[in-house]
Design an enzyme around this catalytic site. Structure first.
Site, short mmCIF file in Angstrom:
data_model
loop_
_atom_site.label_atom_id
_atom_site.label_comp_id
_atom_site.label_asym_id
_atom_site.label_seq_id
_atom_site.Cartn_x
_atom_site.Cartn_y
_atom_site.Cartn_z
CB CYS A 116 -0.74 -0.41 1.35
SG CYS A 116 -2.11 -1.22 1.13
CG HIS A 256 -3.21 3.48 2.80
ND1 HIS A 256 -3.88 3.53 0.77
CD2 HIS A 256 -3.16 2.44 2.73
CE1 HIS A 256 -3.99 1.86 0.61
NE2 HIS A 256 -3.27 1.47 2.00
CG ASN A 286 -6.38 0.04 1.08
OD1 ASN A 286 -6.03 0.25 0.28
ND2 ASN A 286 -6.18 -0.24 2.18
O1 UT7 Z 1 -3.39 -1.36 3.44
C1 UT7 Z 1 -2.68 -1.78 4.26
C2 UT7 Z 1 -3.52 -2.18 4.96
N1 UT7 Z 1 -4.61 -2.59 6.08
C3 UT7 Z 1 -4.55 -2.09 7.77
O2 UT7 Z 1 -4.44 -0.54 7.38
C4 UT7 Z 1 -6.06 -3.03 8.11
C5 UT7 Z 1 -6.27 -2.51 9.56
N2 UT7 Z 1 -6.66 -3.41 9.62
C6 UT7 Z 1 -8.16 -3.63 9.67
O3 UT7 Z 1 -8.18 -2.45 9.30
C7 UT7 Z 1 -9.26 -3.76 11.09
O4 UT7 Z 1 -8.47 -4.40 11.67
C8 UT7 Z 1 -10.29 -4.52 10.07
C9 UT7 Z 1 -11.13 -3.79 9.36
C10 UT7 Z 1 -9.67 -5.28 8.85
C11 UT7 Z 1 -10.55 -5.66 10.57
O5 UT7 Z 1 -11.30 -4.95 11.50
P1 UT7 Z 1 -11.16 -4.92 13.68
O6 UT7 Z 1 -11.82 -3.94 14.56
O7 UT7 Z 1 -9.82 -5.10 13.56
O8 UT7 Z 1 -12.08 -6.40 13.25
P2 UT7 Z 1 -11.10 -7.78 14.09
O9 UT7 Z 1 -10.36 -8.49 13.56
O10 UT7 Z 1 -10.80 -7.68 15.62
O11 UT7 Z 1 -12.35 -8.50 14.63
C12 UT7 Z 1 -13.79 -8.53 15.44
C13 UT7 Z 1 -14.56 -9.45 15.02
C14 UT7 Z 1 -14.08 -10.85 14.73
O12 UT7 Z 1 -14.71 -11.94 15.51
P3 UT7 Z 1 -15.45 -11.95 17.33
O13 UT7 Z 1 -14.32 -12.75 16.78
O14 UT7 Z 1 -14.95 -10.93 18.06
O15 UT7 Z 1 -16.61 -12.97 18.13
C15 UT7 Z 1 -14.20 -10.71 13.48
O16 UT7 Z 1 -14.50 -12.80 12.92
O17 UT7 Z 1 -15.12 -9.53 13.75
C16 UT7 Z 1 -15.58 -9.84 13.33
N3 UT7 Z 1 -15.47 -9.96 11.76
C17 UT7 Z 1 -16.53 -9.55 10.59
N4 UT7 Z 1 -17.57 -9.55 11.41
C18 UT7 Z 1 -18.96 -8.94 10.13
C19 UT7 Z 1 -14.23 -9.62 11.00
N5 UT7 Z 1 -14.58 -9.71 9.64
C20 UT7 Z 1 -15.59 -9.13 9.31
C21 UT7 Z 1 -16.94 -9.07 8.49
N6 UT7 Z 1 -18.73 -8.73 8.42
N7 UT7 Z 1 -16.05 -8.52 7.66
#
Ligand code: UT7
Length: 332
Positions: A116, A256, A286
């Site tokens: 990215c 970004h 993204n």
């Molecule tokens: O551009 C390159 C660099 N990339 C980035 O900067 C991305 C950085 N990371 C992020 O933006 C975030 O971590 C994400 C958007 C990818 C995820 O958000 P988060 O708040 O960190 O969520 P998480 O991974 O901690 O997941 C929280 C919960 C989980 O469920 P449990 O374990 O709490 O029951 C996931 O399984 O949300 C669940 N989950 C979803 N639920 C509904 C993960 N993806 C989804 C989804 N819809 N699409």
């Protein structure tokens, strides 16, 4: 020190027509609009549906846009830098093909791959060539067909990424406009947190790698988020401090577009109100190498000559950084 600075003199972009909304994603994986919106800020993204078209198509369209808007003869371009994480093919540079297709017959070209941060690193590279005095027109393109490496059964990644391309023209300025300063960083600690396991020299393609879905993007979102949120804010704040800039002096942050929460945290650290932060993540998601130039396209008519602009990115690798640029032209 050279008295030539590298100014951005034109911007262009292209996104494919097909709109993949959160509502459509709800029918594909176990997710919902509310989760995607609150966790990322994304409402929809564009997808290049034509299976016969690769990243070069997005790049060519974006490049044509910038050439047209700036009335540039492609034969006058000295160099084409193709920032991408999704080249058309592993071998045979996508940039070389793109340069030829747009008629940049006197240019040399190469691909720049830094996830990215590819476009941000490309800005730094373009600036050095211009500052050398040897190159007068450098075309920097950022394009990615992210849909080609995303598993649309994986709700943790398929909601984030979209396809698009953007391009900017760099030319010499003798009035001091353009790239003023930069902080570029990388750290291999990120290798396991955002990656595609197979298809490279370490794990060449095989029936097993396809069956195991190892050609798709894997992201440990939480870890990437943690590093992104602190590092992007750190370099943005640092570049302001060392150039004597306060939140008042900065006209725009061009961040970004990975996650709205990361952008908000960076803006907060820079002491910038929302009105000074370029944001189009809700429309495009993204787009990896295309996020920064697509922001410039969307906000071009609001930019004024002399505006102080901070560009910032964070990506896989890890790779990150910030650039301080003064804008070189008024809206048309
Ligand atoms: O551009 C390159 C660099 N990339 C980035 O900067 C991305 C950085 N990371 C992020 O933006 C975030 O971590 C994400 C958007 C990818 C995820 O958000 P988060 O708040 O960190 O969520 P998480 O991974 O901690 O997941 C929280 C919960 C989980 O469920 P449990 O374990 O709490 O029951 C996931 O399984 O949300 C669940 N989950 C979803 N639920 C509904 C993960 N993806 C989804 C989804 N819809 N699409």
């Amino acid at each position: 020190m050279s008295n030539i600075t590298a100014a951005i003199t034109a911007v262009g972009g292209y996104v494919p027509e097909y709109v993949l909304t959160n509502q459509i994603l709800e029918t594909m994986v176990d997710t919902n609009d509310e989760w995607i919106t609150t966790r990322t800020g994304i409402k929809e993204r564009r997808i290049l549906k034509d299976a016969n078209k690769g990243t070069s198509y997005l790049a060519i369209e974006a490049a044509k846009d910038v050439l047209k808007k700036s009335n540039t003869n492609p034969a006058d371009i000295d160099m084409v830098i193709m920032a991408t994480a999704t080249p058309d093919m592993p071998v045979a540079s996508t940039g070389v093909y793109v340069a030829t297709q747009i008629g940049a017959i006197n240019a040399f070209s190469f691909d720049l791959v830094a996830a990215c941060s590819s476009f941000l690193y490309g800005m730094s590279t373009a600036a050095r060539y211009i500052e050398s005095g040897k190159y007068k027109k450098v075309l920097l393109i950022g394009a990615d067909k992210m849909s080609s490496i995303i598993d649309y059964d994986d709700r943790t990644t398929c909601i984030i990424f979209g396809d698009g391309g953007g391009a900017v023209l760099f030319e010499p300025s003798t009035e001091g406009f353009g790239v003023q300063d930069e902080i570029l960083r990388s750290d291999g600690i990120g290798r396991q947190s955002l990656k595609i396991d197979a298809g490279g020299s370490l794990l060449p393609p095989s029936i097993e790698t396809v069956q195991n879905k190892q050609h798709y993007v894997f992201q440990d979102g939480k870890t990437v988020f943690k590093f992104a949120v602190s590092n992007m804010a750190d370099v943005s704040e640092k570049i302001m401090t060392r150039n004597g800039l306060t939140g008042e002096d900065v006209s725009w942050l061009v961040p970004h577009q990975a996650n709205r929460r990361i952008i908000d945290a960076t803006a907060k650290r820079m002491n910038l109100p929302d009105e000074k932060v370029m944001m189009n993540i809700h429309k495009y998601g993204n787009t990896t190498s295309a996020t920064l130039p697509l922001c410039l396209v969307d906000y071009e008519q609001q930019l004024k000559k002399g505006d102080n602009i901070v560009f910032a990115s964070f990506g896989g690798g890890f790779t990150w950084g910030a650039l301080y640029v003064t804008w070189a032209y008024d809206p048309s």
